[in-house]
Design an enzyme around this catalytic site. Structure first.
Site, mmCIF file in Angstrom:
data_model
loop_
_atom_site.group_PDB
_atom_site.id
_atom_site.type_symbol
_atom_site.label_atom_id
_atom_site.label_comp_id
_atom_site.label_asym_id
_atom_site.label_seq_id
_atom_site.Cartn_x
_atom_site.Cartn_y
_atom_site.Cartn_z
ATOM 1 N N GLY A 157 14.330 8.628 -6.320
ATOM 2 C CA GLY A 157 15.618 7.893 -5.773
ATOM 3 C C GLY A 157 16.549 7.637 -6.586
ATOM 4 C CB SER A 158 19.855 6.221 -6.189
ATOM 5 O OG SER A 158 19.393 4.976 -5.945
ATOM 6 C CD GLU A 169 13.355 6.287 -8.795
ATOM 7 O OE1 GLU A 169 13.751 4.828 -8.814
ATOM 8 O OE2 GLU A 169 13.401 6.738 -7.778
ATOM 9 C CD GLU A 211 7.561 7.034 -1.975
ATOM 10 O OE1 GLU A 211 7.210 7.165 -0.849
ATOM 11 O OE2 GLU A 211 8.863 7.123 -2.541
ATOM 12 C CG HIS A 268 13.159 5.150 -4.649
ATOM 13 N ND1 HIS A 268 14.383 4.858 -5.714
ATOM 14 C CD2 HIS A 268 13.683 4.856 -3.614
ATOM 15 C CE1 HIS A 268 15.242 4.385 -5.115
ATOM 16 N NE2 HIS A 268 15.097 4.354 -3.704
ATOM 17 C CG HIS A 276 -19.693 0.353 3.994
ATOM 18 N ND1 HIS A 276 -19.693 1.481 4.576
ATOM 19 C CD2 HIS A 276 -18.525 -0.408 4.259
ATOM 20 C CE1 HIS A 276 -18.723 1.574 5.516
ATOM 21 N NE2 HIS A 276 -18.038 0.345 5.210
ATOM 22 N N GLY A 293 -12.730 3.992 -0.849
ATOM 23 C CA GLY A 293 -12.692 3.995 0.723
ATOM 24 C C GLY A 293 -11.331 4.280 1.366
HETATM 25 C C1 LIG Z 1 -6.593 3.890 4.700
HETATM 26 C C2 LIG Z 1 -7.706 3.665 5.408
HETATM 27 N N1 LIG Z 1 -7.473 3.417 6.689
HETATM 28 C C3 LIG Z 1 -8.427 3.313 7.647
HETATM 29 C C4 LIG Z 1 -9.789 3.523 7.133
HETATM 30 C C5 LIG Z 1 -11.051 3.472 8.138
HETATM 31 N N2 LIG Z 1 -11.663 4.607 8.237
HETATM 32 C C6 LIG Z 1 -13.044 4.936 7.665
HETATM 33 S S1 LIG Z 1 -13.566 6.137 8.293
HETATM 34 C C7 LIG Z 1 -12.268 6.653 9.284
HETATM 35 C C8 LIG Z 1 -12.150 7.929 10.234
HETATM 36 C C9 LIG Z 1 -11.761 9.155 9.389
HETATM 37 O O1 LIG Z 1 -11.638 10.230 10.127
HETATM 38 P P1 LIG Z 1 -12.170 11.719 9.764
HETATM 39 O O2 LIG Z 1 -11.339 12.167 8.535
HETATM 40 O O3 LIG Z 1 -11.606 12.570 10.921
HETATM 41 O O4 LIG Z 1 -13.514 11.873 9.559
HETATM 42 P P2 LIG Z 1 -14.804 11.532 10.446
HETATM 43 O O5 LIG Z 1 -15.009 10.104 10.416
HETATM 44 O O6 LIG Z 1 -14.480 12.151 11.907
HETATM 45 O O7 LIG Z 1 -15.907 12.467 9.850
HETATM 46 C C10 LIG Z 1 -11.405 5.830 9.285
HETATM 47 C C11 LIG Z 1 -10.006 5.572 10.024
HETATM 48 C C12 LIG Z 1 -10.059 3.922 5.804
HETATM 49 N N3 LIG Z 1 -11.023 4.023 5.361
HETATM 50 N N4 LIG Z 1 -8.989 3.898 5.011
#
Ligand SMILES: Cc1ncc(C[n+]2csc(CCOP(=O)(O)OP(=O)(O)O)c2C)c(N)n1
Ligand SMILES: [Mg+2]
Length: 522
Positions: A24-25, A27, A46, A69, A276, A395
């Site tokens: 961006g500007s 940087e 990003e 940026h 989890h 995650g």
């Molecule tokens: C940034 C983010 N947003 C949402 C989630 C929630 N989440 C966990 S698993 C998943 C599904 C992922 O889908 P895909 O890559 O198609 O894999 P699949 O579950 O179909 O094997 C989501 C949306 C997350 N972990 N991280």
């Protein structure tokens, strides 16, 4: 000498010749007279930039330099910065800032709380009080990023600083492999020696800490069952080893059940434990004792049970190996064999990954982000070598595609396979463009099940009837071949039937530029 000269001189000394960024500007002044021995790696958003840098730093074992940026770029990157924090990946992130003389007037693009914005997911952040202090801040940022536990740091740099005069800063040498407390490590050694049926739980810290061979030797000496820690972002033990006993799930009762029969649990390079879902009762089977070796004092502090010691992983395991061996243990059972996956249309994930395992070579590197396929991968696509498996510890989806590009950039003589779910791919699909621009000979495998399967599979935990409709999890209508071609990955194909899979994979694994294979799975 200008701040720009002094910073570039430091980056050279630290081996950071690549700059991962989206400009961006604020940087742009860094790039005035940009020297030929540096390469700018452009990511088109990003979070892609930071994901690529994460994979690159993990694979090179050196901090990667990132340029974002101002507040908007750091904001976009925040999820990826959180992931780098959890991955313990060293990143020196710089963020552009408005010129200092504009600060009183709350200017356009001003990052008013530049050092607060990335907290708490950076180890350190700073906006130097004077322009001439920027090189010192960059040096400190690098050393802090590299100190264990490693992680991201951020320096905010006003745009007018780059041209200001300053003194050079000489690079320094800092030893970063601290020895564990000898007395506590000896206690842990005694407990392991005295146990009858030890189990080892291996986390990402083993592969990160280059202790793969030492850990194998220790496990063989003690005839331990070896488990991979819940949600481990790396693989630290060959998954075809006769002592490999499987993957711990991220749930308390299931961990206790898996470890039943062990009288000693030695956790290496992992938390105790990553959960989890909610669980209750003890964290270990009755009668078992827990020991932990980690490079992370925080992880040692919150472990609910056991004896922990903090220090360099390889060093600690070597010290345990120096103790006299205990030969009188009986071998414990390893992992049960998986049934062969059979072809079907649409293909099962098991069949797809079994075929990939047969076509790939053990030294190929897998960067994975395919949530519901992960347990299937554990059965059908074993990791066999050190530094050949990467995923994220956070995650946070959006890591897989860019990280695969970063690893491929770091390891030009290795084949990198980005194994990514359809949903995960869409968080950072722009990474394909960077791979195409850089002509990286790598392979993207998209497992397209047209849904967020992991969430659908998780729903019964929250009381949904099995198979009940779940809002926001249907992803039908995405054409990954068209997306790939649209971003310059012209070697793109879709396989829908099992008979075409083997040849398609073999071809995608031999490409001289990025290739994408979309596998339609059940
Ligand atoms: C940034 C983010 N947003 C949402 C989630 C929630 N989440 C966990 S698993 C998943 C599904 C992922 O889908 P895909 O890559 O198609 O894999 P699949 O579950 O179909 O094997 C989501 C949306 C997350 N972990 N991280
Ligand atoms: Mg999916």
């Amino acid at each position: 000498m200008t701040v720009r000269d002094a910073v570039l001189r430091l980056l050279r000394a630290f081996g950071m010749h690549r700059i991962f960024g989206n400009p961006g500007s604020t940087e742009l002044p860094l790039f005035l007279g940009f020297p030929a021995d540096f390469e700018y790696v452009l990511g088109l958003q990003e979070s892609v930039v930071v994901g690529m840098a994460d994979g690159y730093a993990a694979a090179t074992k050196n901090a990667a330099f990132v340029n974002l940026h101002s507040a908007v770029g750091v904001g976009h990157a925040m999820g990826a910065i959180f992931t780098a924090w959890k991955n313990r990946t060293p990143l020196v992130i710089t963020a552009g800032q408005q010129a200092r003389s504009l600060f009183p007037f709350d200017p356009f693009l001003f990052s008013a709380s530049a050092t607060e914005l990335p907290k708490p997911y950076v180890k350190w952040s700073c906006e130097p009080a004077r322009a001439e202090d920027v090189p010192l801040a960059i040096a400190r940022a690098y050393y802090m990023a590299m100190q264990p536990p490693r992680g991201p740091v951020l320096v905010s740099i006003p745009s007018d600083d780059w041209a200001r005069p300053c003194d050079p800063v000489d690079p320094r040498r800092i030893g970063n492999a601290p020895r564990c407390d000898a007395e506590v490590l000896a206690t842990i050694g005694d407990l392991v020696d005295q146990s009858h049926r030890p189990a080892f739980v291996i986390g990402a810290g083993v592969d990160r800490g280059c202790a793969w061979d030492e850990v194998r030797d220790l496990a063989e000496r003690h005839r331990a069952r070896v488990f991979t820690a819940p949600m481990s972002a790396r693989c630290g033990f060959a998954e075809d080893h006769p002592q490999f006993a499987g993957f711990l799930p991220a749930m308390r009762e299931k961990i206790v059940a898996a470890l039943a029969g062990s009288d000693l649990v030695l956790v290496l390079g992992a938390p105790v434990f990553t959960y989890h879902v909610e669980g209750h009762g003890p964290h270990l089977p009755p009668g078992a004792t827990l020991c932990q070796i980690t490079d992370d004092p925080d992880i040692a502090a919150w472990a609910p049970i056991g004896t922990s010691v903090v220090g360099d992983m390889r060093r600690a395991v070597r010290e345990l190996l120096e103790r006299p061996a205990r030969p009188d243990r009986v071998a414990q059972p390893g992992r049960a064999a998986r049934p062969r996956a059979e072809p079907s249309t649409p293909m099962s994930v098991a069949f797809a990954l079994q075929t990939l395992a047969e076509v790939r070579r053990p030294e190929h590197i897998v960067v994975e982000e395919a949530p519901s396929s992960r347990p299937v991968m554990h059965g059908y696509l074993p990791t066999l070598r050190s530094e050949t498996f990467y995923t994220m510890a956070s995650g946070g989806l959006g890591f897989g595609l860019p990280a695969a590009v970063g690893v491929a950039l770091a390891r030009p003589t290795s084949r990198v396979i980005g194994l990514v779910g359809d949903g995960s791919a869409m968080y950072s699909i722009q990474a394909l463009w960077t791979a195409a621009q850089l002509m990286l000979p790598m392979t993207f495998v998209i497992l397209n099940n047209r849904r967020y399967a992991a969430l659908q599979e998780f729903a019964p935990t929250f009381g949904f009837a099995p198979g009940a409709k779940l809002e926001g999890t249907d992803l039908s209508g995405i054409d990954f071949v068209a997306l790939a071609r649209g971003m310059g990955v012209t070697d793109a194909a879709r396989v829908e039937r099992p008979d075409g899979l083997r040849d398609a994979l073999a071809s995608a694994l031999q490409s001289s530029a990025p290739a994408l294979l979309e596998i339609v799975v059940a």
